[in-house]
Design a protein around this motif. Structure first.
Motif, short mmCIF file in Angstrom:
data_model
loop_
_atom_site.label_atom_id
_atom_site.label_comp_id
_atom_site.label_asym_id
_atom_site.label_seq_id
_atom_site.Cartn_x
_atom_site.Cartn_y
_atom_site.Cartn_z
N ALA A 47 18.70 -2.94 0.48
CA ALA A 47 17.97 -3.22 1.72
C ALA A 47 16.94 -2.15 2.03
N ASN A 48 17.17 -0.91 1.58
CA ASN A 48 16.24 0.16 1.86
C ASN A 48 14.89 -0.04 1.19
N ALA A 49 14.85 -0.94 0.19
CA ALA A 49 13.60 -1.19 -0.51
C ALA A 49 12.56 -1.81 0.42
N ASP A 50 13.00 -2.33 1.57
CA ASP A 50 12.08 -2.96 2.49
C ASP A 50 11.38 -1.96 3.42
N THR A 51 11.67 -0.68 3.31
CA THR A 51 11.03 0.32 4.14
C THR A 51 9.83 0.92 3.40
N ALA A 52 8.83 1.35 4.17
CA ALA A 52 7.64 1.95 3.57
C ALA A 52 8.00 3.21 2.80
N ARG A 53 8.95 3.99 3.33
CA ARG A 53 9.34 5.23 2.65
C ARG A 53 9.97 4.93 1.30
N ALA A 54 10.80 3.89 1.25
CA ALA A 54 11.45 3.53 -0.01
C ALA A 54 10.43 3.02 -1.02
N ARG A 55 9.45 2.24 -0.56
CA ARG A 55 8.42 1.74 -1.48
C ARG A 55 7.56 2.89 -2.00
N PHE A 56 7.24 3.85 -1.12
CA PHE A 56 6.49 5.03 -1.56
C PHE A 56 7.29 5.80 -2.61
N ARG A 57 8.58 5.97 -2.36
CA ARG A 57 9.43 6.72 -3.28
C ARG A 57 9.51 6.01 -4.64
N THR A 58 9.59 4.69 -4.60
CA THR A 58 9.65 3.93 -5.86
C THR A 58 8.36 4.11 -6.65
N GLY A 59 7.22 3.99 -5.98
CA GLY A 59 5.94 4.18 -6.65
C GLY A 59 5.80 5.58 -7.22
N LEU A 60 6.21 6.57 -6.45
CA LEU A 60 6.15 7.96 -6.90
C LEU A 60 7.02 8.17 -8.13
N THR A 61 8.24 7.64 -8.08
CA THR A 61 9.17 7.82 -9.20
C THR A 61 8.67 7.14 -10.46
N ILE A 62 8.13 5.93 -10.32
CA ILE A 62 7.59 5.21 -11.48
C ILE A 62 6.46 6.01 -12.12
N ALA A 63 5.57 6.54 -11.29
CA ALA A 63 4.43 7.30 -11.82
C ALA A 63 4.87 8.57 -12.52
N LEU A 64 5.86 9.25 -11.93
CA LEU A 64 6.29 10.54 -12.47
C LEU A 64 7.23 10.42 -13.66
N SER A 65 7.80 9.22 -13.85
CA SER A 65 8.86 9.08 -14.86
C SER A 65 8.33 8.74 -16.25
N ASN A 66 7.02 8.79 -16.44
CA ASN A 66 6.45 8.46 -17.74
C ASN A 66 5.82 9.70 -18.35
N PRO A 67 6.52 10.41 -19.23
CA PRO A 67 5.97 11.63 -19.81
C PRO A 67 4.73 11.38 -20.66
N LYS A 68 4.59 10.16 -21.20
CA LYS A 68 3.41 9.87 -22.01
C LYS A 68 2.14 9.91 -21.17
N THR A 110 0.83 -1.20 0.00
CA THR A 110 0.00 0.00 0.00
C THR A 110 0.87 1.26 0.00
N ALA A 111 2.08 1.18 0.53
CA ALA A 111 2.98 2.33 0.47
C ALA A 111 3.38 2.61 -0.98
N THR A 112 3.60 1.55 -1.74
CA THR A 112 3.90 1.71 -3.17
C THR A 112 2.71 2.32 -3.90
N MET A 113 1.52 1.81 -3.57
CA MET A 113 0.30 2.34 -4.19
C MET A 113 0.14 3.83 -3.89
N ALA A 114 0.39 4.20 -2.63
CA ALA A 114 0.27 5.60 -2.26
C ALA A 114 1.21 6.46 -3.10
N GLY A 115 2.42 5.96 -3.35
CA GLY A 115 3.38 6.69 -4.17
C GLY A 115 2.89 6.88 -5.59
N THR A 116 2.34 5.81 -6.19
CA THR A 116 1.87 5.93 -7.57
C THR A 116 0.65 6.84 -7.67
N ILE A 117 -0.23 6.77 -6.67
CA ILE A 117 -1.43 7.62 -6.69
C ILE A 117 -1.04 9.09 -6.55
#
Length: 204
Positions: free
Chosen positions: A102-123, A40-47
């Motif tokens: 190892a940082n990928a196991d933290t909620a903050r890191a998962r949120f950041r990954t989701g946020l970056t994935i969502a923002l990194s697609n200009p299309k 859900t932290a990843t989801m929050a990042g993408t949303i």
């Protein structure tokens, strides 16, 4: 907004959101690795990322991207490189579900990954600028129409993300051996490589 227009928007958005892409691929990967609750932290990042993209589109950034080949190319290369990096992580994970970072196991890191994935697609910005306005009636008040469309969009998007994350969690039950985990990691890596490559060669 007429019921017919709204139902057409719902049907189209359901199909588009269900189509596997960077966000949904990330949900499967994280769902299998961390479980759907942690994902859900990843989801929050993408949303949040999608909300920022839609806001940027509303402010006219989609028009700027459509007009500037250099800016579009720069953004898509950044997005493609990040997807390739995620693929590299999955490939190097070997027979372990946990990723090398190892940082990928933290909620903050998962949120950041989701946020970056969502923002990194200009299309996605161009999509928001070209797709959503088609369902807006310029002769009616704009605010209520945008509220209906955006609320519907985020409900549909979040629902599909939950479905993909739960699918990943179900897949985790099948990953009972190192060989299966390794095959899963390699499959995720190849998928990230493919999506990253597709983004790198995408045209406006």
């Amino acid at each position: 907004m007429s019921l017919q227009i709204w139902l057409a928007f719902i049907a189209t958005t359901c199909f588009i959101s269900a189509t596997p892409g960077p966000n949904m691929l990330l949900m499967i990967s994280h769902g299998a690795r961390y479980g759907w609750r942690a994902t859900t932290a990843t989801m929050a990042g993408t949303i949040v990322g999608l909300a920022l993209l839609l806001s940027a589109s509303a402010m006219g950034v989609s028009t700027i991207l459509a007009a500037s080949a250099l800016l579009f190319t720069a953004l898509k290369i950044v997005g493609a490189l990040y997807l390739l990096y995620l693929g590299y992580q999955c490939w190097n994970a070997g027979s372990q579900l946990s990723l090398p970072n190892a940082n990928a196991d933290t909620a903050r890191a998962r949120f950041r990954t989701g946020l970056t994935i969502a923002l990194s697609n200009p299309k996605a910005i161009l999509f928001a600028g070209a797709f959503l306005p088609q369902f807006i009636n310029p002769n009616l008040p704009q605010g209520p129409q945008w509220l209906i469309l955006l609320s519907s969009f985020f409900v549909i998007e979040l629902s599909w993300q939950l479905i993909y994350a739960l699918g990943g969690m179900s897949l985790a039950r099948w990953l009972a051996s190192g060989q299966r985990i390794k095959a899963f990691n390699r499959s995720c890596a190849l998928a990230f490589f493919a999506v990253g490559g597709a983004l790198a060669f995408a045209k406006r």
